[in-house]
Enzyme design. Structure first.
Site, mmCIF file in Angstrom:
data_model
loop_
_atom_site.group_PDB
_atom_site.id
_atom_site.type_symbol
_atom_site.label_atom_id
_atom_site.label_comp_id
_atom_site.label_asym_id
_atom_site.label_seq_id
_atom_site.Cartn_x
_atom_site.Cartn_y
_atom_site.Cartn_z
ATOM 1 N N ARG A 276 0.830 -1.208 0.000
ATOM 2 C CA ARG A 276 0.000 0.000 0.000
ATOM 3 C C ARG A 276 0.866 1.260 0.000
ATOM 4 N NH1 ARG A 276 -5.344 -0.813 -0.211
ATOM 5 N NH2 ARG A 276 -6.226 -2.679 0.745
ATOM 6 N N GLU A 277 2.094 1.150 -0.502
ATOM 7 C CA GLU A 277 2.983 2.317 -0.591
ATOM 8 C C GLU A 277 2.337 3.414 -1.453
ATOM 9 O OE1 GLU A 277 6.000 3.311 0.641
ATOM 10 O OE2 GLU A 277 5.788 5.107 -0.588
ATOM 11 N N THR B 297 -4.238 3.621 -6.357
ATOM 12 C CA THR B 297 -3.208 3.366 -7.376
ATOM 13 C C THR B 297 -3.423 4.260 -8.593
ATOM 14 O OG1 THR B 297 -3.101 1.092 -6.616
ATOM 15 C CG2 THR B 297 -2.162 1.541 -8.789
ATOM 16 N N THR C 195 -10.242 -4.342 -8.106
ATOM 17 C CA THR C 195 -10.616 -4.321 -6.676
ATOM 18 C C THR C 195 -11.925 -5.090 -6.497
ATOM 19 O OG1 THR C 195 -11.495 -3.029 -4.822
ATOM 20 C CG2 THR C 195 -11.639 -1.973 -6.918
ATOM 21 N N ASP D 293 -13.992 -4.236 -4.467
ATOM 22 C CA ASP D 293 -14.989 -3.232 -4.082
ATOM 23 C C ASP D 293 -15.768 -2.672 -5.276
ATOM 24 O OD1 ASP D 293 -13.876 -3.623 -1.627
ATOM 25 O OD2 ASP D 293 -13.042 -1.614 -1.402
ATOM 26 N N GLY E 21 -15.873 -3.725 2.033
ATOM 27 C CA GLY E 21 -16.299 -2.502 1.347
ATOM 28 C C GLY E 21 -16.431 -1.384 2.356
ATOM 29 N N ARG F 298 -25.981 -14.472 15.738
ATOM 30 C CA ARG F 298 -24.552 -14.760 15.572
ATOM 31 C C ARG F 298 -23.979 -13.895 14.458
ATOM 32 N NH1 ARG F 298 -25.198 -17.038 19.767
ATOM 33 N NH2 ARG F 298 -24.683 -19.193 20.305
ATOM 34 N N ILE G 162 -11.039 -13.829 3.053
ATOM 35 C CA ILE G 162 -11.444 -14.974 2.217
ATOM 36 C C ILE G 162 -11.997 -14.455 0.890
ATOM 37 C CG2 ILE G 162 -13.210 -16.809 2.070
ATOM 38 C CD1 ILE G 162 -12.744 -17.134 5.151
HETATM 39 O O1 F6P Z 1 -9.903 -2.394 -1.357
HETATM 40 C C1 F6P Z 1 -10.121 -3.734 -1.159
HETATM 41 C C2 F6P Z 1 -10.304 -4.050 0.294
HETATM 42 O O2 F6P Z 1 -10.372 -5.441 0.407
HETATM 43 C C3 F6P Z 1 -11.512 -3.398 0.963
HETATM 44 O O3 F6P Z 1 -12.723 -4.047 0.708
HETATM 45 C C4 F6P Z 1 -11.112 -3.461 2.412
HETATM 46 O O4 F6P Z 1 -11.809 -2.495 3.134
HETATM 47 C C5 F6P Z 1 -9.638 -3.179 2.350
HETATM 48 O O5 F6P Z 1 -9.201 -3.602 1.076
HETATM 49 C C6 F6P Z 1 -8.800 -3.880 3.395
HETATM 50 O O6 F6P Z 1 -7.498 -3.393 3.314
HETATM 51 P P1 F6P Z 1 -6.166 -4.091 3.865
HETATM 52 O O7 F6P Z 1 -5.785 -5.133 2.865
HETATM 53 O O8 F6P Z 1 -5.173 -2.993 3.901
HETATM 54 O O9 F6P Z 1 -6.507 -4.669 5.184
#
Ligand code: F6P
Length: 344
Positions: free
Chosen positions: A76-77, A114, A134, A136, A179, A259, A266
């Site tokens: 995530r740089e 990115t 992604t 998302d 998300g 629950r 995953i």
């Molecule tokens: O952007 C994709 C994602 O999986 C999002 O759905 C989630 O909120 C985030 O990345 C989690 O980020 P990290 O991999 O930094 O924990």
């Protein structure tokens, strides 16, 4: 005849299924169709800062189409993010290393963050092409990012599996889908998996409405309920997850045993779906066509059935959240699915 081009590829941000399919699409098209030289960059923009390169020949791109994750690694740089006034000028270092390596172009595969970096680097004079990925599905300018369809399959299967256990125990099951800002995955998986309550970040919810709905289901002798929530919905700070907050509130308020399941990473792991393999391959191949035409500063996009491109400037800094007038939301209401919104 001009000298064949030398191109770099990197994957940045959170991983998702289909990254290797995209790397293969870029690499094979570049090598086979255009005789280009292909250099992998390790761990996203970090690899460009540290000169961590992996030469990719055609055989090294075989056997990766179906493999999850990314053979290049990711990080995530964010080189444009200033940590302190003493920080080094990372974009400048990246440009120097790009030039020193003799790259004619760089393909950046990633999400919103990115694409923002990719635009910044193209503004510094580097030849950049973006490929949107992604789970998302929230990159501006494309109908779909690769990774989304695979995650949708995984999340839907998980919800499917909760139905039988919920029914056996007559419980309410709360499942949290990834998300932070966009509810695409939650809404689509929630609808496909037959969720009774679906909560997305784009629609603020009213707890009272949800409780009334769930109590009413119990009154109607519905044996169980499935509540699908996006990780990014509003919650009090003391709760670490949206699912925990919603499950706690439901159990306290309705008295029905509840629950929670947090699906987590995953959703991002494993082999890409056939749809994502095709989309990632198409994006990769199109990225190389842009490079061959010296048409830089672009991101490949899906528009209907076609793969086209838009400028990185157009997508940079924008998020594609789910429109609150999305047709699926209307359909959900018609099916008496609770979206948590107070009826006026
Ligand atoms: O952007 C994709 C994602 O999986 C999002 O759905 C989630 O909120 C985030 O990345 C989690 O980020 P990290 O991999 O930094 O924990």
């Amino acid at each position: 005849m001009s000298k064949p081009k030398k191109i770099g590829i990197l994957t940045a941000g959170g991983d998702c299924p289909g990254l290797n399919a995209a790397i293969r699409g870029v690499g094979k098209t570049a090598i086979v169709k255009y005789n280009m030289e292909v250099i992998g960059v390790s761990a996203g923009f970090l690899g460009l800062l540290n000169k961590n390169f992996i030469p990719l020949d055609e055989p090294s791109l075989s056997g990766i189409l179906t493999v999850g994750g990314t053979i290049l690694g990711t990080s995530r740089e964010k080189p444009f993010k200033k940590k302190s006034f003493l920080s080094v000028d990372k974009p400048k270092i990246i440009k120097e290393n790009y030039e020193e390596k003799g790259l004619d172009a760089l393909v950046c595969i990633g999400g919103n963050g990115t694409m923002k970096t990719a635009y910044g680097l193209s503004e510094q004079g580097m030849n950049i092409i973006g490929i949107p990925k992604t789970i998302d599905n929230d990159v501006w300018g494309t109908d779909q990012t690769f990774g989304f369809d695979s995650a949708l399959n995984i999340a839907t299967e998980a919800i499917d599996r909760l139905h039988s256990t919920a029914n056996s125990h007559k419980r309410i099951m709360v499942i949290e889908v990834m998300g932070h800002h966009a509810g695409w995955l939650t809404l689509y998986a929630g609808m496909a998996g037959g969720g009774d309550v679906i909560l997305i970040p784009e629609l603020d919810y009213d707890l009272h409405t949800i409780m009334k709905y769930l109590k009413n289901r119990a009154k109607k002798k519905k044996p169980y309920s499935i509540v699908v929530v996006a990780e990014g919905i509003r919650k009090p700070k003391k709760y670490t997850s949206a699912a925990e907050y919603i499950a706690d509130s439901i159990e306290t308020e309705t008295g029905i045993e509840t629950r929670k399941t947090i699906l987590g990473y995953i959703q991002r792991g494993g082999s890409p779906s056939p749809y994502d393999r095709l989309l990632a391959t198409g994006y990769g191949a199109e990225a190389v066509e842009l490079i061959a035409n010296n048409d830089f500063g672009k991101m490949v996009v899906k528009k209907g059935e076609r793969i086209e491109s838009i400028s990185l400037k157009e997508t940079s800094g924008r998020l594609r959240v789910l429109p609150t007038n999305h047709p699926l939301l209307e359909k959900a209401k018609g099916l008496d699915i609770c979206l948590g919104v107070k009826k006026i």
